[in-house]
Motif scaffolding. Sequence first.
Motif, mmCIF file in Angstrom:
data_model
loop_
_atom_site.group_PDB
_atom_site.id
_atom_site.type_symbol
_atom_site.label_atom_id
_atom_site.label_comp_id
_atom_site.label_asym_id
_atom_site.label_seq_id
_atom_site.Cartn_x
_atom_site.Cartn_y
_atom_site.Cartn_z
ATOM 1 N N LYS A 1 3.408 73.466 28.574
ATOM 2 C CA LYS A 1 2.501 73.966 27.531
ATOM 3 C C LYS A 1 1.718 72.806 26.933
ATOM 4 O O LYS A 1 0.505 72.916 26.698
ATOM 5 C CB LYS A 1 3.304 74.685 26.447
ATOM 6 C CG LYS A 1 2.458 75.209 25.287
ATOM 7 C CD LYS A 1 1.461 76.254 25.733
ATOM 8 C CE LYS A 1 0.668 76.798 24.562
ATOM 9 N NZ LYS A 1 -0.351 77.778 24.988
ATOM 10 N N GLY A 2 2.385 71.694 26.704
ATOM 11 C CA GLY A 2 1.698 70.504 26.203
ATOM 12 C C GLY A 2 0.680 69.975 27.200
ATOM 13 O O GLY A 2 -0.407 69.540 26.814
ATOM 14 N N VAL A 3 1.028 70.024 28.483
ATOM 15 C CA VAL A 3 0.101 69.574 29.537
ATOM 16 C C VAL A 3 -1.173 70.399 29.511
ATOM 17 O O VAL A 3 -2.286 69.864 29.613
ATOM 18 C CB VAL A 3 0.776 69.662 30.924
ATOM 19 C CG1 VAL A 3 -0.253 69.409 32.033
ATOM 20 C CG2 VAL A 3 1.910 68.650 31.040
ATOM 21 N N GLY B 1 -1.186 65.597 30.131
ATOM 22 C CA GLY B 1 -2.318 66.458 30.470
ATOM 23 C C GLY B 1 -3.643 65.748 30.273
ATOM 24 O O GLY B 1 -4.572 65.901 31.083
ATOM 25 N N ALA B 2 -3.746 64.955 29.196
ATOM 26 C CA ALA B 2 -4.978 64.198 28.944
ATOM 27 C C ALA B 2 -5.191 63.129 30.011
ATOM 28 O O ALA B 2 -6.324 62.914 30.468
ATOM 29 C CB ALA B 2 -4.911 63.553 27.561
ATOM 30 N N MET C 1 4.511 64.339 24.782
ATOM 31 C CA MET C 1 4.446 63.704 26.107
ATOM 32 C C MET C 1 3.662 64.583 27.072
ATOM 33 O O MET C 1 2.887 64.087 27.902
ATOM 34 C CB MET C 1 5.855 63.451 26.637
ATOM 35 C CG MET C 1 6.593 62.322 25.933
ATOM 36 S SD MET C 1 8.305 62.162 26.504
ATOM 37 C CE MET C 1 8.057 61.821 28.253
ATOM 38 N N GLY C 2 3.862 65.901 26.984
ATOM 39 C CA GLY C 2 3.108 66.826 27.824
ATOM 40 C C GLY C 2 1.621 66.783 27.520
ATOM 41 O O GLY C 2 0.785 66.788 28.436
ATOM 42 N N PHE D 1 -4.731 68.783 28.732
ATOM 43 C CA PHE D 1 -5.742 68.803 29.792
ATOM 44 C C PHE D 1 -7.000 69.528 29.321
ATOM 45 O O PHE D 1 -8.121 69.072 29.590
ATOM 46 C CB PHE D 1 -5.185 69.484 31.041
ATOM 47 C CG PHE D 1 -6.134 69.477 32.206
ATOM 48 C CD1 PHE D 1 -6.189 68.389 33.056
ATOM 49 C CD2 PHE D 1 -6.971 70.557 32.443
ATOM 50 C CE1 PHE D 1 -7.069 68.373 34.136
ATOM 51 C CE2 PHE D 1 -7.853 70.551 33.504
ATOM 52 C CZ PHE D 1 -7.904 69.451 34.358
ATOM 53 N N SER D 2 -6.824 70.644 28.626
ATOM 54 C CA SER D 2 -7.977 71.424 28.155
ATOM 55 C C SER D 2 -8.861 70.600 27.221
ATOM 56 O O SER D 2 -10.083 70.519 27.402
ATOM 57 C CB SER D 2 -7.505 72.690 27.437
ATOM 58 O OG SER D 2 -6.726 73.498 28.287
#
Length: 214
Positions: free
Chosen positions: A107-109, A35-36, A30-31, A113-114
């Motif tokens: 951390k997942g975000v 983030g995406a 989910m994170g 995002f990256s």
Amino acid sequence: MKRRQQSTILQDHIHTYASIYVFVSILFLMGVLFGAFMVNNLSLVQKEDLFTYLTQFFGDMTEGNIASSQELFQQSFFHNNKFLGIMWLLGISIIGLPILFILLFLKGVVVGFSVGFLVNQMKWNGFLLSFVSVLPQNLLIIPLFIFVTVMATSFSLMLIRTIFIKQRTSQPIGPWIVRYLGVLVLAVVVITCSSGIEAYVSPYLMKIVLLTSP
């Protein structure tokens, strides 16, 4: 014989903590998705500013004007150890359990995002860059984060049952503490390996992609 024993231990571990593994894995995913999605919500100015910074960083990398591999290793090692150390301590604190889940989500975000920003801005080249810059070390880091979260959660729940519910555990608390300390030692070993990859392997692969991309 040893492989069978190791396989049995791993199967028993996964079976014992299966429900927690499912929960934290979904939380992490989910994170990543959040983030995406954040990339699409950035304004044009924000995307341009980030991409300008990213382009400058890539330019410095191809020219060799970045921190040395040793410095990158130290930064990665201390950053990840500090982050996972906090997560480990939250498992002991009991009341820090919600914060533990928030840290895993964040951390997942960061990962989502990256990767999302690189692909959004650079398309195929961005995918290749994320593959060589984000994936290698995270093949170790992500399973480690999930594992530490699972063990911290189970340790915290055991403390709650023992202290507040007064429920007798199937074994004394001593072995639990020793096992939990072993988790910390294992985390440091894995982080050392992942930091080595991030400092010595990923920059080399990134430079190849940058020099060969059109």
